[in-house]
Design an enzyme around this catalytic site. Structure first.
Site, PDB file in Angstrom:
ATOM      1  N   ILE A  78      37.826  57.172  38.564  1.00 45.34           N
ATOM      2  CA  ILE A  78      36.652  57.299  39.444  1.00 45.34           C
ATOM      3  C   ILE A  78      37.088  57.238  40.908  1.00 45.34           C
ATOM      4  O   ILE A  78      37.752  56.289  41.305  1.00 45.34           O
ATOM      5  CB  ILE A  78      35.656  56.130  39.201  1.00 45.34           C
ATOM      6  CG1 ILE A  78      35.280  56.022  37.729  1.00 45.34           C
ATOM      7  CG2 ILE A  78      34.419  56.276  40.071  1.00 45.34           C
ATOM      8  CD1 ILE A  78      34.492  54.757  37.397  1.00 45.34           C
ATOM      9  N   GLU A 138      44.389  44.748  25.759  1.00 44.97           N
ATOM     10  CA  GLU A 138      45.806  44.441  25.607  1.00 44.97           C
ATOM     11  C   GLU A 138      45.979  43.476  24.433  1.00 44.97           C
ATOM     12  O   GLU A 138      45.023  42.809  24.035  1.00 44.97           O
ATOM     13  CB  GLU A 138      46.331  43.720  26.865  1.00 44.97           C
ATOM     14  CG  GLU A 138      46.010  44.415  28.167  1.00 44.97           C
ATOM     15  CD  GLU A 138      46.766  45.721  28.336  1.00 44.97           C
ATOM     16  OE1 GLU A 138      47.884  45.835  27.784  1.00 44.97           O
ATOM     17  OE2 GLU A 138      46.234  46.627  28.976  1.00 44.97           O
ATOM     18  N   LYS A 180      40.427  43.657  41.174  1.00 50.15           N
ATOM     19  CA  LYS A 180      39.793  44.903  41.624  1.00 50.15           C
ATOM     20  C   LYS A 180      38.746  44.622  42.705  1.00 50.15           C
ATOM     21  O   LYS A 180      38.669  45.350  43.695  1.00 50.15           O
ATOM     22  CB  LYS A 180      39.181  45.620  40.422  1.00 50.15           C
ATOM     23  CG  LYS A 180      40.257  46.206  39.496  1.00 50.15           C
ATOM     24  CD  LYS A 180      39.690  46.649  38.161  1.00 50.15           C
ATOM     25  CE  LYS A 180      40.749  47.315  37.284  1.00 50.15           C
ATOM     26  NZ  LYS A 180      40.327  47.510  35.900  1.00 50.15           N
TER      27      LYS A 180
HETATM   28  N1  HSE Z   1      42.541  46.658  31.211  1.00 51.28           N
HETATM   29  C1  HSE Z   1      41.836  47.460  32.152  1.00 51.28           C
HETATM   30  C2  HSE Z   1      40.416  47.713  31.644  1.00 51.28           C
HETATM   31  C3  HSE Z   1      42.581  48.749  32.345  1.00 51.28           C
HETATM   32  O1  HSE Z   1      40.127  47.405  30.483  1.00 51.28           O
HETATM   33  O2  HSE Z   1      39.581  48.182  32.408  1.00 51.28           O
HETATM   34  C4  HSE Z   1      42.204  49.530  33.562  1.00 51.28           C
HETATM   35  O3  HSE Z   1      42.430  48.839  34.758  1.00 51.28           O
END
Ligand code: HSE
Length: 399
Positions: free
Chosen positions: A131, A185, A200
């Site tokens: 985005i 993850e 972020k």
């Molecule tokens: N682990 C992150 C998510 C990956 O699930 O958004 C992208 O930054």
């Protein structure tokens, strides 16, 4: 021809090679030059890849090559990636990255280093994956005061919350499903505890405050691991959606607020419909009003799309105005969480919450739950008003 290097040939690094190669014709038309991936630095070998012969394990081969103008850092983390980024920038090689951890923790130093060496450090892919949000914030919206940002910026947690709601499954089962599908993850801590979103929002907040650095270390982050199906049911009963929101507000007095927490999002808010692994960032500018940037926030190709876009910008740096505002970490304008005022939805099955909290707006619920919205209050003060009454609960609220 412009030569570039890829540092870390994983999902995003290899995806970036594919974008640059498959769209080589239009890229050449647009920037007037061919982009050639000359070296790929990785510990591993990739014998089956068409790029196998360009793989090197020697960092010197990249950083001492005077022909390499741009390095794509898709290693992740803030250790090796930090060393390599510094080496590249010190040698005048522009760096493009999707690494939100590195940008959020070392952005001030790395942006300064790039400027000193007449190159650029670009990170469009670090927030929201594919985005466009970084460049719109500091370029297209440069004439606005950015008043507010509310983002669903972590796809894994949004997927988990959507599955809990739509399939009626527990947090643990939804997490397992997300891991099976490759979204989360193996160690999902950074996603589920709000750390990824914390990084972020620190980047977006810094940009929104003209480079006054928002250190992620001091951004309050509460994730979703303690949420239960009861919370989801409660959200439904109160006509809200339960979402992990990364929030920024310009307080208008020189200070700003940033935090990450689960929110009850009112159905009227544009973020309430964002489902699954999708991301969305709502930005309010004083002349823009509200706009939402929506799309795929992760995954090889969407992220590679943003990385490759930055590669083009970095290649054009001599002819395009690439001036990036410096990030200043010598002052902090960001408030401590205890002093941050925001809106809360306070609820109880048994207590008349409206009579406990003056000035709160009573809201209707579909199943007889008493609920009010308390505006502009710190969580600490709200807890004081509830005074340990365990029959009363609350969540951050967004409309
Ligand atoms: N682990 C992150 C998510 C990956 O699930 O958004 C992208 O930054």
């Amino acid at each position: 021809m412009i030569n570039i290097a890829i540092l870390g040939f994983g999902v995003v690094g290899s995806g970036t090679c594919e974008v640059l190669s498959n769209n080589a014709d239009i890229i050449k038309k647009r920037i007037g030059e061919e982009i050639y991936v000359k070296k790929i630095l990785d510990l591993r070998d990739f014998p089956d890849s068409p790029y196998a012969s360009r793989v090197t394990h020697e960092a010197d081969e990249v950083f001492s090559d005077p022909e390499i103008k741009v390095a794509v850092e898709t290693i992740g983390g803030a250790r090796v990636a930090y060393d390599y980024t510094k080496r590249a920038l010190s040698n005048g090689i522009s760096v493009v990255t999707s690494n939100k951890e590195l940008v959020s923790t070392h952005g001030p130093e790395l942006i300064k280093l790039a400027k000193e060496n007449n190159c650029v450090y670009l990170f469009e892919a670090a927030v929201g994956g594919g985005i466009p949000i970084i460049r719109p914030l500091y370029k297209c919206l440069a004439a606005n005061n950015i008043l507010k940002i509310a983002g669903i910026v972590n796809g894994t947690t949004n997927y988990i919350l959507s599955s809990m709601k739509n399939e009626g499954i527990s947090y643990e089962d939804a997490l397992k499903e997300a891991q099976k599908k490759g979204y989360a993850e193996a160690d999902p801590t950074a996603d589920c505890e709000g750390i990824d979103a914390q990084r972020k929002i620190s980047i977006l907040s810094t940009l929104a405050m003209d480079g006054k650095y928002c250190n992620p270390e001091y951004v309050h982050a509460e994730g979703i691991s303690k949420l239960t199906t009861d919370d989801i049911e409660l959200a439904k009963a109160l006509c809200c959606e339960l979402k992990l929101i990364a929030y920024f507000a310009n307080n208008g007095d020189g200070t700003a607020s940033a935090f990450v927490a689960p929110h009850f999002v009112d159905k009227a808010c544009m973020l309430s419909d964002v489902e699954g692994v999708f991301n969305a960032v709502l930005v309010e500018g004083d002349y823009l009003g509200e706009a939402v940037f929506y799309g795929r926030g992760a995954g090889s190709y969407p992220t590679a799309s943003a990385v490759a876009g930055d590669v083009l910008e970095a290649c054009l740096k001599d002819s395009v105005d690439m001036e990036f505002r410096a990030w200043d970490d010598t002052v902090s304008v960001f408030k401590d969480y205890d002093d941050i005022k925001s809106d809360f939805l306070v609820y109880s099955k048994t207590e008349d919450v409206a009579s406990l909290i003056d000035g709160a707006d009573k809201i209707d619920s579909v199943s007889g739950i008493n609920a009010v919205i308390v505006r502009s209050i710190s969580e600490k003060d709200l807890i004081g008003k509830i005074a340990g009454n365990s029959a009363i609960g609350y969540k951050h609220y967004l409309k």
